[in-house]
Scaffold this motif. Structure first.
Motif, PDB file in Angstrom:
ATOM      1  N   PHE A 154       0.882  -1.279   0.013  1.00 55.60           N
ATOM      2  CA  PHE A 154       0.089  -0.024  -0.095  1.00 55.60           C
ATOM      3  C   PHE A 154       0.783   1.283  -0.057  1.00 55.60           C
ATOM      4  O   PHE A 154       0.406   2.530  -0.201  1.00 55.60           O
ATOM      5  N   TYR A 155       2.138   0.964   0.163  1.00 50.09           N
ATOM      6  CA  TYR A 155       3.108   2.277   0.446  1.00 50.09           C
ATOM      7  C   TYR A 155       4.033   2.483  -0.891  1.00 50.09           C
ATOM      8  O   TYR A 155       4.085   1.622  -1.400  1.00 50.09           O
ATOM      9  N   SER A 156       4.397   3.637  -1.188  1.00 50.68           N
ATOM     10  CA  SER A 156       5.494   3.956  -2.142  1.00 50.68           C
ATOM     11  C   SER A 156       6.818   3.723  -1.591  1.00 50.68           C
ATOM     12  O   SER A 156       7.016   3.467  -0.335  1.00 50.68           O
ATOM     13  N   ASP A 157       7.667   3.534  -2.340  1.00 50.12           N
ATOM     14  CA  ASP A 157       9.169   3.343  -2.112  1.00 50.12           C
ATOM     15  C   ASP A 157       9.563   4.020  -0.936  1.00 50.12           C
ATOM     16  O   ASP A 157      10.336   3.751  -0.245  1.00 50.12           O
ATOM     17  N   LYS A 158       9.341   5.512  -0.969  1.00 49.16           N
ATOM     18  CA  LYS A 158       9.788   6.523   0.072  1.00 49.16           C
ATOM     19  C   LYS A 158       9.322   6.054   1.513  1.00 49.16           C
ATOM     20  O   LYS A 158      10.189   6.258   2.342  1.00 49.16           O
ATOM     21  N   TYR A 159       8.238   5.565   1.812  1.00 51.53           N
ATOM     22  CA  TYR A 159       7.656   5.216   2.926  1.00 51.53           C
ATOM     23  C   TYR A 159       7.389   3.789   3.385  1.00 51.53           C
ATOM     24  O   TYR A 159       7.313   3.577   4.502  1.00 51.53           O
ATOM     25  N   ARG A 160       7.865   2.989   2.300  1.00 52.05           N
ATOM     26  CA  ARG A 160       7.599   1.741   2.894  1.00 52.05           C
ATOM     27  C   ARG A 160       8.631   1.007   3.806  1.00 52.05           C
ATOM     28  O   ARG A 160       8.224   0.489   4.639  1.00 52.05           O
ATOM     29  N   PRO A 161       9.788   1.317   3.619  1.00 47.57           N
ATOM     30  CA  PRO A 161      10.595   0.884   4.838  1.00 47.57           C
ATOM     31  C   PRO A 161      10.233   1.229   6.162  1.00 47.57           C
ATOM     32  O   PRO A 161      10.351   0.450   7.306  1.00 47.57           O
ATOM     33  N   LYS A 162       9.886   2.672   6.235  1.00 49.64           N
ATOM     34  CA  LYS A 162       9.509   3.006   7.700  1.00 49.64           C
ATOM     35  C   LYS A 162       8.215   2.477   8.212  1.00 49.64           C
ATOM     36  O   LYS A 162       7.984   2.097   9.313  1.00 49.64           O
ATOM     37  N   ALA A 163       7.519   2.069   7.158  1.00 46.25           N
ATOM     38  CA  ALA A 163       6.090   1.261   7.465  1.00 46.25           C
ATOM     39  C   ALA A 163       6.431  -0.165   8.169  1.00 46.25           C
ATOM     40  O   ALA A 163       5.685  -0.500   9.057  1.00 46.25           O
ATOM     41  N   ILE A 164       7.194  -0.694   7.321  1.00 49.93           N
ATOM     42  CA  ILE A 164       7.465  -2.148   7.670  1.00 49.93           C
ATOM     43  C   ILE A 164       8.120  -2.265   9.204  1.00 49.93           C
ATOM     44  O   ILE A 164       8.037  -2.916   9.862  1.00 49.93           O
ATOM     45  N   THR A 165       9.197  -1.301   9.062  1.00 44.06           N
ATOM     46  CA  THR A 165       9.811  -1.164  10.355  1.00 44.06           C
ATOM     47  C   THR A 165       8.886  -0.968  11.743  1.00 44.06           C
ATOM     48  O   THR A 165       8.810  -1.463  12.558  1.00 44.06           O
ATOM     49  N   ALA A 166       7.923  -0.104  11.415  1.00 44.39           N
ATOM     50  CA  ALA A 166       6.869   0.399  12.561  1.00 44.39           C
ATOM     51  C   ALA A 166       6.005  -1.076  12.892  1.00 44.39           C
ATOM     52  O   ALA A 166       5.474  -1.005  14.038  1.00 44.39           O
ATOM     53  N   MET A 167       5.820  -2.139  11.878  1.00 47.90           N
ATOM     54  CA  MET A 167       5.457  -3.321  12.394  1.00 47.90           C
ATOM     55  C   MET A 167       6.024  -3.819  13.503  1.00 47.90           C
ATOM     56  O   MET A 167       5.526  -4.358  14.321  1.00 47.90           O
ATOM     57  N   GLY A 168       7.313  -3.776  13.651  1.00 45.17           N
ATOM     58  CA  GLY A 168       8.020  -4.314  14.902  1.00 45.17           C
ATOM     59  C   GLY A 168       7.498  -3.682  16.226  1.00 45.17           C
ATOM     60  O   GLY A 168       7.671  -4.199  17.078  1.00 45.17           O
ATOM     61  N   LEU A 169       6.568  -2.369  16.002  1.00 41.02           N
ATOM     62  CA  LEU A 169       6.474  -1.696  17.405  1.00 41.02           C
ATOM     63  C   LEU A 169       5.176  -2.619  18.033  1.00 41.02           C
ATOM     64  O   LEU A 169       5.152  -2.920  19.126  1.00 41.02           O
ATOM     65  N   PHE A 170       4.278  -3.151  16.882  1.00 39.28           N
ATOM     66  CA  PHE A 170       3.227  -3.728  17.513  1.00 39.28           C
ATOM     67  C   PHE A 170       3.529  -5.184  17.869  1.00 39.28           C
ATOM     68  O   PHE A 170       3.046  -5.699  18.700  1.00 39.28           O
ATOM     69  N   TRP A 171       4.730  -5.800  17.088  1.00 40.87           N
ATOM     70  CA  TRP A 171       5.089  -7.113  17.931  1.00 40.87           C
ATOM     71  C   TRP A 171       5.600  -6.997  19.206  1.00 40.87           C
ATOM     72  O   TRP A 171       5.272  -7.942  20.169  1.00 40.87           O
ATOM     73  N   LEU A 172       6.467  -6.021  19.399  1.00 39.76           N
ATOM     74  CA  LEU A 172       7.219  -5.688  20.905  1.00 39.76           C
ATOM     75  C   LEU A 172       5.767  -5.570  21.732  1.00 39.76           C
ATOM     76  O   LEU A 172       5.943  -5.784  23.044  1.00 39.76           O
ATOM     77  N   THR A 173       4.928  -4.876  21.220  1.00 40.89           N
ATOM     78  CA  THR A 173       3.898  -4.117  22.049  1.00 40.89           C
ATOM     79  C   THR A 173       3.179  -5.562  22.509  1.00 40.89           C
ATOM     80  O   THR A 173       2.660  -5.615  23.957  1.00 40.89           O
ATOM     81  N   SER A 174       2.903  -6.726  21.744  1.00 37.12           N
ATOM     82  CA  SER A 174       2.325  -7.746  22.349  1.00 37.12           C
ATOM     83  C   SER A 174       3.006  -8.412  23.209  1.00 37.12           C
ATOM     84  O   SER A 174       2.424  -9.060  23.975  1.00 37.12           O
TER      85      SER A 174
END
Length: 555
Positions: A154-174
């Protein structure tokens, strides 16, 4: 087309009334705003569901041992069953999602996982519970890998790395929320009989964590399939309609104001839509061949090897941290003035046996009665059925320090992951992954030298934090690297080999911890360092792909 040419073309699209654009140009024109935040939050909750399932057994096995008659070996088999299910599912989910879509697989697997978790809370035997945990592992393996592909597309190349890295926040929150709920629920003194099953607090704990998967699956139904996947399948009108919705949500404008009316398909896109079972099988065969033959073969091998070495170095320690904390607590309870390293403690345990170190009720503070304990242990082993004898009783209590230590490790990892999100916008995936895994390697090595539970907690927290970031960043790199038609399978292939590495490291841990501890620690450290170096070899994009022989088409 070079990167510079692509920039010129995008600038041309932005500055003119061009009606045709490829996916990257179109998704960039759609902006990055509210719609992307919603998708990220939904996918983040999915990632939390995966984290809940992965850590669930760690908090219930001790309290469930009486109800399910679990020995130590049986507890290990429950964990192995879940991991085996997750490993077995990696490749099937990948090829299926690349053939029929990410969303369908995510919704189905989440619903099924929630139902199986609910049913497992009423398990009456070890065999039933272990079998259901295998199915849980198989089902949760889909969102465990495909969510990265779904959100990234869903993201462009510019924002994709940041979005995928942000997914780690939710994993750690769990991994923070899980012990918090365990701390609240598991100590409850519940004792009810329902249909002949003794219902204690651990069953309520499992039942509570069946709900997130089911509710998240229902929530995901509101969102569309990945537009990038649809375009790769030749469904250009459907993909364009979704991009227009994204544009409207992000900008507040009418979707008909979106300047692009035609999407240009990439040269590697497939125009074959899977309508029958034979179509799906044919598409699966094509994408497997595509991924496993040159020029993609070397990248498949490289990413799979890197993930295997990374998880080998990290998940061995990660799964054993509670056991290691228990060993230190037991030792210092018996010997409050005697400092000891992990390997010294393991050697001591190997020398005098587990009874001395695990006896939390003893008041002895020296080694004068070791001989008596050894004799007592040998004598007790001569009893016909030790586990059923009157000398032992089943104690379902759980040390609360397990919860607090896990919360601390998760909190430290969360802070480091937030910093990684910021850095991901300024550093390439290669540098970020290699740096974090190298730092994790150093902390892994440091575990050999620390001499207290507190020191172990600090080092373990930093080790877990940097290793977690390295894995998340590398997973995002795999999503970015491979063509859309096979990137879900590429992620699943890398995850499959990674889980195989995790299984191997846990086997080695059990075999070497008490006999060759130093070798084990430095082997894990070397594996993480090797993974960091391999990360430098992974390019941002595959340099060149063979042309399909067809001209790009428009819709």
């Amino acid at each position: 087309m070079t990167k510079q040419d692509e920039k010129h073309r995008l600038q041309s699209v932005l500055n003119t009334d061009a009606e045709s654009a490829n996916f990257e140009e179109a998704i960039t024109l759609a902006g990055c705003g509210r719609y992307h935040l919603e998708v990220l939050l939904v996918c983040g909750v999915i990632t939390m569901c995966v984290g809940f399932e992965n850590g669930l057994s760690s908090y219930i096995l001790s309290s469930a041992q009486c109800d399910l008659d679990l020995s130590s070996s049986a507890k290990g088999m429950v964990n192995a069953a879940f991991l085996a299910g997750a490993t077995a599912s990696a490749l099937p989910w990948g090829v299926t999602a690349d053939a029929i879509g990410r969303k369908k697989i995510l919704v189905m697997s989440l619903l099924t996982n929630g139902i199986i978790t609910f049913v497992s809370s009423f398990s009456g035997t070890f065999l039933t519970f272990a079998s259901l945990r295998f199915v849980n592992g198989f089902m949760i393996g889909a969102p465990g890998t495909l969510t990265f592909s779904y959100v990234g597309e869903f993201y462009s190349d510019k924002y994709r790395p940041k979005a995928i890295t942000a997914m780690g926040l939710f994993w750690l929150t769990s991994w923070i929320l899980l012990p918090v709920f365990a701390w609240i629920i598991i100590p409850l003194k519940l004792n009810y009989q329902i249909f002949g099953i003794s219902c204690h607090s651990w069953r309520l704990f499992v039942l509570v964590f069946a709900l997130p998967s089911i509710l998240t699956a229902l929530l995901l139904m509101r969102y569309p399939e990945s537009p990038k996947f649809l375009l790769s399948q030749g469904k250009k009108k459907e993909a364009l309609a979704i991009i227009r919705q994204i544009f409207a949500a992000n900008t507040g404008k009418d979707k008909h104001e979106f300047p692009i009316s035609n999407l240009i398909m990439d040269s590697d896109a497939s125009e074959n839509q899977a309508k029958t079972i034979s179509d799906i099988i044919s598409n699966i065969r094509k994408q497997v061949c595509y991924l496993m033959t040159p020029p993609l073969l070397k990248y498949t091998a490289l990413t799979s090897l890197t993930m295997a070495v990374t998880m080998f170095g990290y998940l061995g320690f990660a799964f054993w941290f509670p056991e290691l904390f228990n060993r230190f607590e037991s030792h210092y309870r018996n010997n409050p003035n005697a400092s000891v390293t992990l390997c010294e403690l393991s050697a001591l345990r190997n020398e005098i046996g587990p009874v001395y170190l695990n006896d939390l009720n003893t008041t002895e503070t020296n080694f004068t009665n070791v001989g008596t304990k050894i004799l007592s242990t040998l004598t007790s082993r001569s009893l016909p059925i030790l586990e059923k004898s009157s000398l032992q009783t089943c104690d379902p209590s759980v040390d609360l320090k397990v919860f607090s230590n896990t919360i601390i490790i998760g909190a430290v990892s969360l802070v480091v992951n937030v910093a990684a999100i910021y850095l991901s916008h300024h550093l390439s995936n290669n540098i970020l992954q290699s740096t974090t895994l190298t730092i994790a390697s150093i902390f892994c090595c440091t575990l050999y030298f620390v001499r207290s539970t507190f020191q172990n907690l600090i080092v373990a927290s930093l080790f877990s934090a940097f290793a977690n970031v390295g894995i998340v960043v590398f997973t995002g790199a795999v999503v970015d690297l491979f063509p859309t038609r096979v990137n879900a399978m590429a992620v699943c292939t890398a995850t499959f080999t990674g889980r195989c590495g995790a299984i191997l490291s846990n086997i080695l841990f059990g075999e070497l911890l008490d006999t060759q501890c130093a070798l084990l620690v430095f082997l894990m450290s070397a594996a993480l360092l090797c993974a960091g170096l391999l990360g430098f070899l992974v390019p941002k994009k595959i340099p060149e792909l063979p042309q399909s022989g067809k001209k790009s088409s428009t819709a």
